[in-house]
Design an enzyme around this catalytic site. Sequence first.
Site, PDB file in Angstrom:
ATOM      1  N   ARG A  13       0.853  -1.198   0.000  1.00  0.00           N
ATOM      2  CA  ARG A  13       0.000   0.000   0.000  1.00  0.00           C
ATOM      3  C   ARG A  13       0.885   1.243   0.000  1.00  0.00           C
ATOM      4  O   ARG A  13       1.380   1.682   1.038  1.00  0.00           O
ATOM      5  CB  ARG A  13      -0.911  -0.020   1.229  1.00  0.00           C
ATOM      6  CG  ARG A  13      -1.767   1.213   1.401  1.00  0.00           C
ATOM      7  CD  ARG A  13      -2.784   1.398   0.306  1.00  0.00           C
ATOM      8  NE  ARG A  13      -3.815   0.370   0.330  1.00  0.00           N
ATOM      9  CZ  ARG A  13      -4.665   0.149  -0.694  1.00  0.00           C
ATOM     10  NH1 ARG A  13      -4.611   0.877  -1.789  1.00  0.00           N
ATOM     11  NH2 ARG A  13      -5.564  -0.820  -0.601  1.00  0.00           N
TER      12      ARG A  13
ATOM     13  N   ARG B 241       1.038  -6.190 -10.112  1.00  0.00           N
ATOM     14  CA  ARG B 241       1.532  -5.645  -8.833  1.00  0.00           C
ATOM     15  C   ARG B 241       1.718  -6.715  -7.767  1.00  0.00           C
ATOM     16  O   ARG B 241       2.257  -6.434  -6.701  1.00  0.00           O
ATOM     17  CB  ARG B 241       0.615  -4.522  -8.329  1.00  0.00           C
ATOM     18  CG  ARG B 241      -0.780  -4.942  -7.950  1.00  0.00           C
ATOM     19  CD  ARG B 241      -1.570  -3.767  -7.359  1.00  0.00           C
ATOM     20  NE  ARG B 241      -2.941  -4.147  -7.039  1.00  0.00           N
ATOM     21  CZ  ARG B 241      -3.757  -3.417  -6.307  1.00  0.00           C
ATOM     22  NH1 ARG B 241      -3.354  -2.265  -5.821  1.00  0.00           N
ATOM     23  NH2 ARG B 241      -4.992  -3.818  -6.068  1.00  0.00           N
TER      24      ARG B 241
ATOM     25  N   HIS C 247       0.877   3.790 -10.490  1.00  0.00           N
ATOM     26  CA  HIS C 247      -0.127   4.283  -9.524  1.00  0.00           C
ATOM     27  C   HIS C 247       0.604   4.994  -8.376  1.00  0.00           C
ATOM     28  O   HIS C 247       0.609   4.520  -7.231  1.00  0.00           O
ATOM     29  CB  HIS C 247      -0.879   3.040  -9.041  1.00  0.00           C
ATOM     30  CG  HIS C 247      -2.054   3.243  -8.146  1.00  0.00           C
ATOM     31  ND1 HIS C 247      -2.044   4.065  -7.046  1.00  0.00           N
ATOM     32  CD2 HIS C 247      -3.279   2.689  -8.183  1.00  0.00           C
ATOM     33  CE1 HIS C 247      -3.223   3.988  -6.448  1.00  0.00           C
ATOM     34  NE2 HIS C 247      -3.992   3.166  -7.120  1.00  0.00           N
TER      35      HIS C 247
ATOM     36  N   ASP D  59     -11.786  10.398  -6.752  1.00  0.00           N
ATOM     37  CA  ASP D  59     -11.356   9.257  -7.574  1.00  0.00           C
ATOM     38  C   ASP D  59     -11.745   9.598  -9.014  1.00  0.00           C
ATOM     39  O   ASP D  59     -12.892   9.419  -9.411  1.00  0.00           O
ATOM     40  CB  ASP D  59     -12.062   7.982  -7.068  1.00  0.00           C
ATOM     41  CG  ASP D  59     -11.440   6.725  -7.649  1.00  0.00           C
ATOM     42  OD1 ASP D  59     -10.539   6.840  -8.504  1.00  0.00           O
ATOM     43  OD2 ASP D  59     -11.877   5.614  -7.250  1.00  0.00           O
TER      44      ASP D  59
ATOM     45  N   GLU E  38      -1.606   9.567 -10.904  1.00  0.00           N
ATOM     46  CA  GLU E  38      -1.159   8.341 -11.553  1.00  0.00           C
ATOM     47  C   GLU E  38      -1.001   8.519 -13.063  1.00  0.00           C
ATOM     48  O   GLU E  38      -1.866   9.091 -13.719  1.00  0.00           O
ATOM     49  CB  GLU E  38      -2.176   7.235 -11.262  1.00  0.00           C
ATOM     50  CG  GLU E  38      -2.485   7.094  -9.776  1.00  0.00           C
ATOM     51  CD  GLU E  38      -3.654   6.156  -9.495  1.00  0.00           C
ATOM     52  OE1 GLU E  38      -3.867   5.221 -10.283  1.00  0.00           O
ATOM     53  OE2 GLU E  38      -4.365   6.373  -8.491  1.00  0.00           O
TER      54      GLU E  38
HETATM   55  C1  BG6 Z   1      -7.159   4.147  -7.544  1.00  0.00           C
HETATM   56  C2  BG6 Z   1      -8.525   3.854  -8.097  1.00  0.00           C
HETATM   57  O1  BG6 Z   1      -6.255   4.320  -8.570  1.00  0.00           O
HETATM   58  O2  BG6 Z   1      -6.766   3.058  -6.718  1.00  0.00           O
HETATM   59  C3  BG6 Z   1      -9.477   3.704  -6.942  1.00  0.00           C
HETATM   60  O3  BG6 Z   1      -8.923   4.894  -8.979  1.00  0.00           O
HETATM   61  C4  BG6 Z   1      -9.004   2.612  -5.993  1.00  0.00           C
HETATM   62  O4  BG6 Z   1     -10.777   3.405  -7.444  1.00  0.00           O
HETATM   63  C5  BG6 Z   1      -7.577   2.918  -5.578  1.00  0.00           C
HETATM   64  O5  BG6 Z   1      -9.835   2.577  -4.860  1.00  0.00           O
HETATM   65  C6  BG6 Z   1      -6.956   1.875  -4.665  1.00  0.00           C
HETATM   66  O6  BG6 Z   1      -7.084   0.616  -5.213  1.00  0.00           O
HETATM   67  P1  BG6 Z   1      -6.577  -0.654  -4.439  1.00  0.00           P
HETATM   68  O7  BG6 Z   1      -7.000  -1.846  -5.269  1.00  0.00           O
HETATM   69  O8  BG6 Z   1      -5.085  -0.534  -4.353  1.00  0.00           O
HETATM   70  O9  BG6 Z   1      -7.229  -0.630  -3.092  1.00  0.00           O
END
Ligand code: BG6
Length: 303
Positions: free
Chosen positions: A77, A103, A172, A216, A275
Amino acid sequence: MKAMATIAELNRRFEIPGLARIDEGNGGLPKVVVTTAEAAGEIYLPGAHVTSWKPSGREEVLFVSAKSRWEDGVAIRGGVPICFPWFGSKQDDPKAPAHGFARTRAWDLQSVEKDGDSVRVTMILESDEKTKKWWPADFRSEYRVIFGRELRMELTMKNLGAEAVRFEEALHTYFRIGDIEKARVQGLDGIKYTDKTDARCEKMQQGDVLITAETDREYLDTPHAVELIDPVMGRKIGIANQNSRTTVVWNPWVKKAAAMSDFGDEEWRQMICVETTNVSQLAVDVGAGCKHQMRAKISIENS
Ligand code: BG6
């Protein structure tokens, strides 16, 4: 023990004494640690996941959650997850892993090289039975990350199959910021976006992007460069993209942050994702035997 042996073997092949070595990272996961005169940085082998970039004399640029799970097969994360070959949920298969398999897969470390005052790390992911379970394409993805005064990330996908393929992709990037309520993203004025917090309605950005609630958004046909202004940390982060036609801006805000088990309840204040992507209607088509490369260059200056 197994991880340590692997790390010793990786160091025999890839270490550049004083500049780059492979270490056991959080959760025992292997990572390449780079320290040059210009910057320090880290990239994990699982997910080819950049988790740190700190230009000399500056504070860390990337955000990583204190609650991140560090387990093989689980997305980290923060940092720079690679989303591929789909973004978000897979349209024709709700059970498929969110943001694709790239990922959470182990990428192969291909090379670690000195590149002037920078260090270039190259990793590879190729299609196999596991990727074909989710997506039938034959492909070879190469990811190059250059850690230096700038952070450069280059994701190249080669279609090895006999037919054209379509995919989505994202670098991302989670940025660490002083205070989300004071930060702003410049360069998207007048650009259309899809609002994922509002039934995917199409809207038009007016002025800078300010974050005052869960955000978002997929900005469409985005310009080459945007800037993240952070008056609290006194810095301006430049994000220059090539072959990226969409830019996603994401902050979970209070409720969504509280609902995420791998994210601290208050951490939404200190992060924003801006991103580098090709998603939704601007997904990428690559013909048989052809390549596509998307690049992001992150730079930093005082604001
Ligand atoms: C963002 C998306 O890039 O990533 C969101 O636009 C999403 O919709 C977020 O909630 C996190 O995604 P994840 O799968 O890492 O929890």
